[in-house]
Design a protein around this motif. Sequence first.
Motif, short mmCIF file in Angstrom:
data_model
loop_
_atom_site.label_atom_id
_atom_site.label_comp_id
_atom_site.label_asym_id
_atom_site.label_seq_id
_atom_site.Cartn_x
_atom_site.Cartn_y
_atom_site.Cartn_z
N GLU A 59 0.73 -1.25 0.12
CA GLU A 59 -0.02 0.11 -0.05
C GLU A 59 0.90 1.41 -0.02
OE1 GLU A 59 -2.75 -0.41 3.23
OE2 GLU A 59 -3.73 -2.21 2.52
N SER B 275 -7.93 -0.75 -10.28
CA SER B 275 -8.54 0.08 -9.46
C SER B 275 -7.66 0.52 -8.05
CB SER B 275 -9.97 -0.22 -8.93
OG SER B 275 -10.00 -1.68 -8.50
N LYS B 276 -7.07 -0.87 -7.76
CA LYS B 276 -6.02 -0.88 -6.76
C LYS B 276 -4.75 -1.53 -7.26
CE LYS B 276 -8.16 -1.69 -2.49
NZ LYS B 276 -7.82 -2.20 -0.99
N LYS B 277 -3.77 -0.55 -6.75
CA LYS B 277 -2.34 -0.87 -7.38
C LYS B 277 -1.60 -1.65 -6.67
CE LYS B 277 -1.52 3.61 -6.69
NZ LYS B 277 -0.83 4.77 -6.57
N LEU C 104 -1.36 -5.15 -6.02
CA LEU C 104 -1.53 -6.39 -5.16
C LEU C 104 -1.24 -7.56 -5.62
CD1 LEU C 104 -5.72 -5.67 -5.56
CD2 LEU C 104 -4.20 -5.15 -3.62
#
Length: 176
Positions: free
Chosen positions: A5, A30-32, A34
């Motif tokens: 994160e 959408s989420k970097k 992972l």
Amino acid sequence: NAGTEADVYISVYGERGDTGSRQLLRSQKSKKFLKGQTDIFAIEAVHLGCLYKIVIRHNGLGSGNGWFLDKVVIKDPITDLDYTFLCRRWLDQGQDDGSIARELPVTDASTFPGRQELKLKREEIWAAEKWKFQKGITLQFYNRLTRGFICLYPDSRVDALGDKKNKYGKVFSMWI
């Protein structure tokens, strides 16, 4: 726990200069960053010519900031070339060598494409297995067929009728 994160930064180096440190902000996901995910970013810069290295790092902030990075691929839209930078290491203060930055040379795909990947894989396996070959270690292999241990002692003795209650050495599973 292989994703992060933390804020991630990259510097790209080529024969005509470098980009300086750039934060990787907008992924197509959408989420970097992972675990197991491929993120794609666009970076605007002058043309650097042939690329030879990158420096990639994160700021170490946020919960779960450790990051296992497999590789970075940079696609040059002008030359239509792909540059691959293999990492396969942690960027984590509590893992590997504790570094949160890695300098990665370009992989030379013109010689043997899998050679550098194979070398890194061997190093990775050796790092995980080298404890077995330290002085004074007794190895115990469990044999499911005989339900007993095969012991390899530091002085080169082998006990194929090993005692299940043997208190010496490290025990790990190897199915024979």
